[in-house]
Scaffold this active site. Structure first.
Site, PDB file in Angstrom:
ATOM      1  CE1 TYR A  25      -6.198 -25.386 -14.972  1.00  0.00           C
ATOM      2  CE2 TYR A  25      -6.631 -27.045 -16.650  1.00  0.00           C
ATOM      3  CZ  TYR A  25      -6.439 -26.703 -15.323  1.00  0.00           C
ATOM      4  OH  TYR A  25      -6.482 -27.684 -14.353  1.00  0.00           O
TER       5      TYR A  25
ATOM      6  CG  ASP B 150      -0.887 -26.791 -22.657  1.00  0.00           C
ATOM      7  OD1 ASP B 150      -1.216 -27.880 -23.174  1.00  0.00           O
ATOM      8  OD2 ASP B 150      -1.275 -26.415 -21.540  1.00  0.00           O
TER       9      ASP B 150
ATOM     10  CE  LYS C 160      -8.506 -31.446 -21.813  1.00  0.00           C
ATOM     11  NZ  LYS C 160      -7.798 -30.245 -21.405  1.00  0.00           N
TER      12      LYS C 160
HETATM   13  C1  PLP Z   1      -7.009 -29.932 -20.118  1.00  0.00           C
HETATM   14  C2  PLP Z   1      -5.790 -29.100 -20.250  1.00  0.00           C
HETATM   15  C3  PLP Z   1      -4.674 -29.259 -19.403  1.00  0.00           C
HETATM   16  C4  PLP Z   1      -4.705 -30.145 -18.199  1.00  0.00           C
HETATM   17  O1  PLP Z   1      -4.857 -31.481 -18.527  1.00  0.00           O
HETATM   18  P1  PLP Z   1      -5.418 -32.501 -17.397  1.00  0.00           P
HETATM   19  O2  PLP Z   1      -5.339 -33.819 -18.072  1.00  0.00           O
HETATM   20  O3  PLP Z   1      -6.807 -32.037 -17.089  1.00  0.00           O
HETATM   21  O4  PLP Z   1      -4.514 -32.389 -16.242  1.00  0.00           O
HETATM   22  C5  PLP Z   1      -3.532 -28.547 -19.671  1.00  0.00           C
HETATM   23  N1  PLP Z   1      -3.475 -27.701 -20.710  1.00  0.00           N
HETATM   24  C6  PLP Z   1      -4.512 -27.501 -21.541  1.00  0.00           C
HETATM   25  C7  PLP Z   1      -4.384 -26.564 -22.690  1.00  0.00           C
HETATM   26  C8  PLP Z   1      -5.713 -28.176 -21.321  1.00  0.00           C
HETATM   27  O5  PLP Z   1      -6.757 -27.940 -22.118  1.00  0.00           O
END
Ligand code: PLP
Length: 428
Positions: free
Chosen positions: A142, A237, A270
């Site tokens: 994601y 990511d 995060k």
């Molecule tokens: C949480 C998450 C996102 C999205 O971040 P948001 O702050 O919720 O938009 C993107 N990539 C990864 C791997 C994530 O865990």
């Protein structure tokens, strides 16, 4: 005092589904979502005053637990000085310097407000820097809810993606190639077919959005090798893994295992906001100079580098650099998953678990899955009853079998013991 049920009914009248992000609604596990009134250390308290050991930690950011004194002080002080100016501040430089010090693969970083924004911008940057349109993503990873990323595989090998959300046009999905995670053969085939059209590959190095699935070393090595050979950029990511699985993120972990390994673009979120809306993406100077105002790739944000959020992020990053922080966090997380594995074995329940730093995953299956399709073969009924039994016992796990879990520095030995005691009953 309103009950969780009353609040959920009231919320559902004014907010679609009663929540501002779908997974909070408990649709995957059933039941009523808990409305959280406050958090303190390793605990959250719901509207009815019930206490839970928190293994979500806002889906990762709360690596120090809730209300850490140093972070609280930094945020309070920053808030008193002003919420937002729409002009540069010194604290943005400090945070950028701090991030770059910990992540040597980047020379520069741009701060934004959410992980979605950061990955969206990273893809645009990769496309702008390479002059290419297509990119690869993997099933089960994601990367936020940008149109081009809400895409699943079409039928057949390395075909272009289909939207997974209404409202995403086939056009927005047309340049996204979706492949199976940890499948080197498919990756090779996709590069053979589209290599010179690929702007980038975006990947979660340890996928935390299909529970917890590591990129295998052959897979990660192939990603690096193929991107380099074909002039595509490798985008890691690390929104979830960054400053969570190790101080330098998952890339530090993989660089120890694969000599010379580094991504081209990194994305963070995060933990770097410590619970405030803050995310970032960064790369070598040659790549970052394509961004406005220097280059032609437009990217902007009214609240980007927000003074209160940067204070929260900075204070958090300073705490996690204290000697022994990650060793202690890792040991505690290992103790949790080893304990859960032992309880499952006692009860004859098929079980496997893995962790890195303060991030973990467990599966009600005998072996760790390597991709999304296998993760989704989990016994859902069994998971849901385990989840609810734990919740009733005051342990707040992620309300879906495809989400990772998080331990914070505030979790104590007693919290881990209480969790294992709850599991002893819940896993029966
Ligand atoms: C949480 C998450 C996102 C999205 O971040 P948001 O702050 O919720 O938009 C993107 N990539 C990864 C791997 C994530 O865990």
């Amino acid at each position: 005092m309103a009950s969780n049920t009353e609040l959920f009914e009231r919320a559902s009248r004014v907010i679609p589904g009663g929540v501002n992000s779908p997974v909070r609604a408990f649709r995957a596990v059933g039941g009523t979502p808990r409305f959280i009134a406050r958090g303190e250390g390793a605990y959250i308290y719901d509207a009815e005053g019930k206490r839970y050991v928190d293994y979500i930690g806002s889906w990762g950011p709360m690596i120090l637990g809730h209300g850490h004194p140093a972070v609280l002080e930094a945020v309070t002080k920053a808030a008193a000085e002003g919420f937002s100016f729409g002009a540069p501040t010194e604290r943005e430089i400090e945070l950028a310097e701090e991030i770059l010090k910990l992540v040597p693969s980047m020379d520069q970083v741009r701060l934004v407000s959410s992980g979605t924004e950061a990955t969206m911008s990273a893809i645009r940057l990769a496309r702008g820097a390479t002059g290419r349109a297509k990119f690869i993503k993997f099933e089960g990873c994601y990367h936020g809810h940008t149109d081009a990323l809400l895409v699943k595989a079409g039928s057949g090998l390395a075909t272009f993606g289909h939207p997974t959300s209404a409202g995403v046009t086939p056009g927005a999905a047309a340049d996204t190639v979706v492949l199976e995670y940890n499948n080197v053969e498919q990756l090779e085939a996709a590069f053979a077919q589209y290599g010179d059209q690929l702007a980038c590959v975006i990947v979660e190095p340890i996928a935390g959005n299909m529970n917890f699935v590591r990129a295998s070393l052959p897979f990660m090595s192939a990603l690096r090798r193929l991107c380099t050979a074909h002039g595509a950029l490798l985008v890691l990511d690390e929104v979830m893994t960054g400053f969570r699985v190790a101080l330098g993120g998952a890339q530090a972990h993989y660089a120890r295992l694969i000599p010379g390994f580094a991504p081209d673009i990194s994305v963070f979120g995060k933990v770097i906001g410590g619970g405030m809306p803050l995310a970032a993406f960064g790369a070598r100077r040659e790549v970052m100079q394509h961004l406005a105002p220097l280059g032609g790739v437009y990217q902007a944000g009214t609240l980007s580098g927000n003074p209160v959020a940067t204070a929260c992020g900075l204070a958090t990053l300073r705490e996690i650099q204290k000697p022994g922080f990650f060793e202690a966090l890792s040991a505690k997380t290992c103790q949790l998953i080893d304990g859960l594995s032992a309880v499952a074995a006692e009860n004859g329940v098929p079980f496997s678990a893995d962790s890195e730093g303060g991030m973990f995953g467990f599966f009600l299956m005998p072996e760790l899955p390597q991709n999304y399709a296998t993760v989704m073969t989990t016994d859902k009924t069994r998971f849901n009853s385990f989840f609810h039994a734990m919740l009733d016992a005051g342990v707040y796990l992620a309300p879906a079998l495809y989400e990772a879990g998080f331990v914070s520095a505030a979790h104590s030995q007693a919290d881990i013991d209480a969790t294992l005691a709850a599991a002893r009953t819940a896993l029966r």
